[in-house]
Scaffold this active site. Structure first.
Site, PDB file in Angstrom:
ATOM      1  N   ASP A 232      -5.243 -32.859  28.583  1.00  0.00           N
ATOM      2  CA  ASP A 232      -6.230 -31.779  28.716  1.00  0.00           C
ATOM      3  C   ASP A 232      -6.813 -31.484  27.329  1.00  0.00           C
ATOM      4  OD1 ASP A 232      -7.632 -29.460  29.247  1.00  0.00           O
ATOM      5  OD2 ASP A 232      -5.925 -28.327  30.014  1.00  0.00           O
ATOM      6  N   ASP A 238     -10.101 -25.419  19.112  1.00  0.00           N
ATOM      7  CA  ASP A 238      -9.471 -24.179  18.630  1.00  0.00           C
ATOM      8  C   ASP A 238      -8.233 -24.512  17.799  1.00  0.00           C
ATOM      9  OD1 ASP A 238     -11.407 -22.919  20.192  1.00  0.00           O
ATOM     10  OD2 ASP A 238     -10.089 -22.885  21.939  1.00  0.00           O
ATOM     11  N   GLY A 273      -3.444 -27.003  29.457  1.00  0.00           N
ATOM     12  CA  GLY A 273      -3.831 -25.637  29.039  1.00  0.00           C
ATOM     13  C   GLY A 273      -4.281 -25.602  27.593  1.00  0.00           C
TER      14      GLY A 273
HETATM   15  O1  RIB Z   1     -12.092 -23.428  23.694  1.00  0.00           O
HETATM   16  C1  RIB Z   1     -11.506 -23.300  24.960  1.00  0.00           C
HETATM   17  C2  RIB Z   1     -11.647 -21.875  25.452  1.00  0.00           C
HETATM   18  O2  RIB Z   1     -13.009 -21.561  25.663  1.00  0.00           O
HETATM   19  C3  RIB Z   1     -10.950 -21.615  26.765  1.00  0.00           C
HETATM   20  O3  RIB Z   1      -9.599 -21.241  26.618  1.00  0.00           O
HETATM   21  C4  RIB Z   1     -11.848 -20.558  27.416  1.00  0.00           C
HETATM   22  O4  RIB Z   1     -11.204 -19.345  27.639  1.00  0.00           O
HETATM   23  C5  RIB Z   1     -13.096 -20.443  26.536  1.00  0.00           C
HETATM   24  O5  RIB Z   1     -13.134 -19.299  25.752  1.00  0.00           O
END
Ligand code: RIB
Length: 296
Positions: A232, A238, A273
Site C-alpha cells: 500500500d 508523508d 494503511g
Molecule cells: O497522504 C495520505 C493521506 O492523505 C491519507 O492518510 C489521507 O487521510 C489524506 O490526507
C-alpha cells in the site's frame, strides 16, 4: 521539537481489483478504517523515528475524533495543541487497488484550523526547530504560518498536496518543497529537470520507486529509489517528509537526509494503511545496512 501543522483523518479504505470507471460499480475485496491525514501521518513518521514532535490540528466531536487523538498519543505524538470543534472529524475515502490509491479527503474539523489559532500558538510555532505543513488547511492559515516562520527564521518543509491549493507565491517562504512527480508537473508545467534547476536545494521531487530528484546548485542529483515489496503506497510521501525532517533537524546534509528518507518510505509501503508500515530508526538502519552490503 518538530511541529507539524496539518490535518488528521480517519481513512476509510476500500480495496478492489480495479478502480471503478465513471458510473460503474465494481465488487470490493475488503474494507478497513485506519488513522490517516497528511499532517498526522507526518507527525507519526517523525515520532516512530524517535523524534520529538507535536501536531497542531483539530478533530471533531464524533468517535473518529477520539480515535485520532488516541492513536497519536499511542504513537508518542504530543497532542497538547489539538483542539476539538463541534461536528465531524476529517475523513478520507481511499480506493486501493494493487497497492496504488485514489483519495478523496473531506476536511471536516480540519477546516477549523484557523488563522486565529495560529496567532494563539505563535510562540509554540516560533520555538520549533522545524515546521512541516501540507495544504489540506485553510489558505489564510497557511499564509500566516509561512510569514511567521520567515520572520522567526524557522524552516518549513511543505508538501504541496493537494496541488490545487498551492500558490507560487509560497516559494520564497518555504525551505523545502516536496511534490511528487504528478504534483510537480501540475504546479510547474515543465520537465522535472528544468524545474529543480530553477529551485536548487529547495525543490525535492519524489519519484516513487525511482527515488528523488533535486538540484544542488551545481548539478541535478538523482537519489535512487530503494526496492520495496509494495502492499500500500498510501502515506509513503508523508513518511518521506517525516523522515527527511527528522534527519535535517539532527544536522544531516541534504543528500544523506534524502537517502535516509527514501529508505524509510520504501519500508512504509510494505504494510497496509498510511501509518501501518512507518518504520522505526532500527528498521531503517537495518535496511540501509542490507542495501550497503548488497552494493559492496
Ligand atoms: O497522504 C495520505 C493521506 O492523505 C491519507 O492518510 C489521507 O487521510 C489524506 O490526507
Amino acid at each position: 521539537m518538530i511541529t507539524v501543522i496539518g490535518n488528521a483523518n480517519i481513512d476509510l479504505i476500500a480495496q478492489a481489483d480495479t478502480f471503478p470507471l465513471q458510473g460503474e460499480t465494481v465488487r470490493g475485496k475488503d474494507f478497513q478504517t485506519a488513522p490517516g491525514g497528511k499532517g498526522a501521518n507526518q507527525a507519526v513518521a517523525c515520532a516512530k523515528l524517535g523524534h520529538k514532535v507535536q501536531l497542531i490540528g483539530t478533530t471533531g466531536t464524533d468517535s473518529f475524533g477520539e480515535m485520532i487523538v488516541a492513536n497519536l498519543r499511542k504513537q508518542q505524538v504530543d497532542t497538547s495543541y489539538i483542539t476539538q470543534v463541534e461536528g465531524p472529524s476529517g475523513v478520507a475515502v481511499i480506493l486501493l487497488m494493487e497497492g496504488d490509491n485514489r483519495i478523496i479527503s473531506i476536511p471536516g474539523a480540519n477546516h477549523a484550523l484557523s488563522l486565529e489559532r495560529m496567532k494563539e500558538l505563535k510562540s509554540i510555532i516560533g520555538a520549533s526547530q522545524l515546521v512541516m505543513m501540507q495544504l489540506e488547511l485553510p489558505v489564510d492559515t497557511v499564509w500566516y504560518v509561512l510569514k511567521l516562520c520567515k520572520d522567526l527564521e524557522v524552516p518549513i518543509i511543505m508538501d504541496p498536496a493537494p496541488s490545487t491549493s498551492f500558490q507560487m507565491e509560497y516559494m520564497p517562504y518555504v525551505r523545502y518543497l516536496t511534490p511528487n512527480e504528478t504534483e510537480c508537473a501540475q504546479l510547474f508545467g515543465i520537465s522535472i529537470e528544468e524545474t529543480v534547476t530553477n529551485y536548487p536545494n529547495q525543490l525535492l521531487v519524489t519519484l516513487g520507486k525511482d527515488g528523488v530528484c533535486y538540484h544542488d546548485h551545481e548539478e541535478i542529483i538523482f537519489v535512487p529509489g530503494v526496492p520495496a515489496q509494495v502492499v500500500d503506497t498510501t502515506g509513503a510521501g508523508d513518511t518521506f517528509n517525516g523522515a527527511l525532517a527528522s534527519r535535517l533537524v539532527q544536522g544531516s546534509d541534504l543528500q544523506s537526509a534524502v537517502e535516509f528518507a527514501n529508505v524509510a518510505a520504501s519500508l512504509s509501503v510494505g504494510k497496509f494503511g498510511a501509518q501501518g508500515g512507518m518504520p522505526t530508526m532500527l528498521e531503517v538502519g537495518k535496511k540501509a545496512e542490507n542495501l550497503a552490503n548488497e552494493n559492496k
